[in-house]
Structure formats: structure tokens, C-alpha cells
Write a protein that holds these residues in place. Sequence first.
Motif, PDB file in Angstrom:
ATOM      1  N   ASN A   1      44.104  29.018  62.516  1.00 42.28           N
ATOM      2  CA  ASN A   1      43.182  29.761  61.501  1.00 42.28           C
ATOM      3  C   ASN A   1      42.344  29.122  60.567  1.00 42.28           C
ATOM      4  O   ASN A   1      41.020  29.468  60.370  1.00 42.28           O
ATOM      5  CB  ASN A   1      44.130  30.973  60.972  1.00 42.28           C
ATOM      6  N   LEU A   2      42.745  27.750  59.944  1.00 41.53           N
ATOM      7  CA  LEU A   2      42.068  26.988  59.000  1.00 41.53           C
ATOM      8  C   LEU A   2      41.809  28.196  57.810  1.00 41.53           C
ATOM      9  O   LEU A   2      40.724  28.211  57.595  1.00 41.53           O
ATOM     10  CB  LEU A   2      40.890  26.397  59.409  1.00 41.53           C
ATOM     11  N   THR A   3      43.004  28.438  57.056  1.00 48.53           N
ATOM     12  CA  THR A   3      42.749  29.492  56.095  1.00 48.53           C
ATOM     13  C   THR A   3      43.525  29.094  54.705  1.00 48.53           C
ATOM     14  O   THR A   3      44.507  28.302  54.953  1.00 48.53           O
ATOM     15  CB  THR A   3      43.338  30.786  56.520  1.00 48.53           C
ATOM     16  N   ALA A   4      43.259  29.629  53.624  1.00 48.88           N
ATOM     17  CA  ALA A   4      43.761  29.433  52.401  1.00 48.88           C
ATOM     18  C   ALA A   4      43.500  30.817  51.627  1.00 48.88           C
ATOM     19  O   ALA A   4      42.984  31.384  51.931  1.00 48.88           O
ATOM     20  CB  ALA A   4      43.251  28.210  51.806  1.00 48.88           C
ATOM     21  N   LEU A   5      44.636  30.885  50.650  1.00 55.58           N
ATOM     22  CA  LEU A   5      44.529  32.152  49.693  1.00 55.58           C
ATOM     23  C   LEU A   5      43.763  31.608  48.242  1.00 55.58           C
ATOM     24  O   LEU A   5      44.043  30.580  47.863  1.00 55.58           O
ATOM     25  CB  LEU A   5      45.764  32.573  49.401  1.00 55.58           C
ATOM     26  N   GLU A   6      42.736  32.314  47.609  1.00 58.49           N
ATOM     27  CA  GLU A   6      42.183  31.990  46.521  1.00 58.49           C
ATOM     28  C   GLU A   6      42.320  33.024  45.491  1.00 58.49           C
ATOM     29  O   GLU A   6      41.983  34.243  45.835  1.00 58.49           O
ATOM     30  CB  GLU A   6      40.687  31.571  46.738  1.00 58.49           C
ATOM     31  N   TYR A   7      42.708  32.784  44.364  1.00 56.76           N
ATOM     32  CA  TYR A   7      42.859  33.777  43.524  1.00 56.76           C
ATOM     33  C   TYR A   7      42.045  33.450  42.145  1.00 56.76           C
ATOM     34  O   TYR A   7      42.123  32.468  41.501  1.00 56.76           O
ATOM     35  CB  TYR A   7      44.364  33.977  42.837  1.00 56.76           C
ATOM     36  N   LYS A   8      41.139  34.377  42.077  1.00 51.24           N
ATOM     37  CA  LYS A   8      40.108  34.258  40.860  1.00 51.24           C
ATOM     38  C   LYS A   8      39.662  35.577  40.505  1.00 51.24           C
ATOM     39  O   LYS A   8      39.584  36.509  41.215  1.00 51.24           O
ATOM     40  CB  LYS A   8      38.957  33.399  41.297  1.00 51.24           C
ATOM     41  N   ASN A   9      39.356  35.642  39.037  1.00 48.28           N
ATOM     42  CA  ASN A   9      38.919  36.898  38.240  1.00 48.28           C
ATOM     43  C   ASN A   9      39.824  38.125  38.945  1.00 48.28           C
ATOM     44  O   ASN A   9      39.391  39.311  39.093  1.00 48.28           O
ATOM     45  CB  ASN A   9      37.503  37.280  38.719  1.00 48.28           C
TER      46      ASN A   9
END
Length: 272
Positions: A230-238
Motif C-alpha cells: 500500500n505504501l502508506t503512513a499515518l500523519e497527525y497534524k492540527n
Amino acid sequence: MKRKRKIPLVVLSDVHLGTYGCHAKELLHYLKSINPQTLVLNGDIIDMWSFSKRYFPVAHMEVLRYIIKMSNSGTRVIYITGNHDEALRKYSDFILGNLELVDKLILDLDGKKTWIFHGDVFDSSTKGYAKILAKLGGKGYDLLILINSLINWILVSLGREKRSFSKIIKNSVKKAVSFISNFETTAAEIAIEKKYSYVVCGHIHMPQKKVVKTEHGKVMYLNSGDWVENLTALEYKNEKWKIYHYKKSDYPNQDNKEDKVTNDIVAKILSN
């Protein structure tokens, strides 16, 4: 040069460095494009089940070097152990500068309790005799990845899009779909019981972001996916979570040729 994106928290899992299916070069592109305050590596980063001295390409080593560089440059790097790198668990709670090794993690994100762990604790196939069978099954999976790589090499040569046959098979097998559903439900129910706002897993290679509700409450379940299919990541911002999906078009200045790993795979197949 394009400015790096500043992100408070990034979660990666299931990179499987040391295997034919790992998209190390693409991951390196992504890592070089971000400047995270905290980087969580949520298990199965190095695949010790399939580790071989004969196959650990330069790109795979470069990923490790760059993560260490990020740590030395101020990013807090937290490595959570998974089942494929479980040998590291005997060193849990090790801290060296900005680099930490743990089995699970609890964070406070803007006042919300966040539970992060790999997820293999819910999988009986990672224990005892079943683990041996899982490793044998992994060999078949590696063969499928090899065949898939050869087919994709041909498709790209013909100007066609790549396809992930392992992903297609996984999504079409009822037992696999049922396992994923049960995994997500179990993680969410325990998180609700423990009064967490977010529960973040890896392990099943299925990127996800959804709110799960029960009679006892609700929780946001998240899964970082993988860097094999899948080539994915999780990003947490704001105060918001987002699933990042790697797209080649986001990196126009990078080499457009097929990466050396794929060529090595094809050469290996053709030489056997």
C-alpha cells in the motif's frame, strides 16, 4: 529544493526491510520530504523472519541510516517491536538519545489518550507451532512478490500501470477479510474499555481510519498500512489524522527509472 513538510507525528509500520517486496526507495523519498517532531516505527520495520545476508540492498540500508540521521537531527524516533522483529523485544525500554525501543506506546495528543502497538498480540498465527506455519507461508508470499515484481516490470515496460496481485488475493479471500474485520473490532473494543481516544495499529497491512462505536463508547481506529503493497503512513497534524498514500507524481525530481531493487529481483528470477 522543495521544503520539507513539518508534521508533529508520523507513524510507519510493516516496512519489511530485507525482503523482495519492500519499497525502500519510495520510503526514502517520503522520509526525505518530511520533518516530523516524532516518528513512530510501529513494528516489522526489519523483517528478521526473512532476513538474509544475501539480500539487503543499498536502498534498505539507506532507510536505516536516514532514520538514524533524523534521530540525530532532533526527531524523536520510537521503535515499537512487531512479530517479524520480535527478537528486539529483549531490549525493550532501551533509550539512546532520541531513539527509543518499546513494545507499546501511550501518547497524549492534544489531551487525547492514544494507544499505539503493532497488533500481533491479537494474532494466534504468530505464536507456537502456528508461527512455524506462518513463516512457511511467508516463503510463498515472498515468491508471489517475486512473480508480481516481474509482471510489474513487464507492465511498466509496456506503459501499463503496476498491479498488486497479493493485495487482490488478500481482499478477495473471505477468511482474510473476516480476520481483518475481527482484528479491527477487537483493537477498538479494548481501546474503548481503556478510555482511549485513538488506537493505532499495524500488522495487517491494511491502512484504515474509522470511528468505531459500541454501547460503551467510541474510539478512532487507525492502521498505518505498509510499505510492501500500500505504501502508506499515518500523519497527525492540527488535531487531525490523515492516511498518507505514496504517489510517484509527488516526487518529480526523483529518478524515474525502475529502482535497482526491482531490477535485481528480475535479474535473480531470470538467472535461476
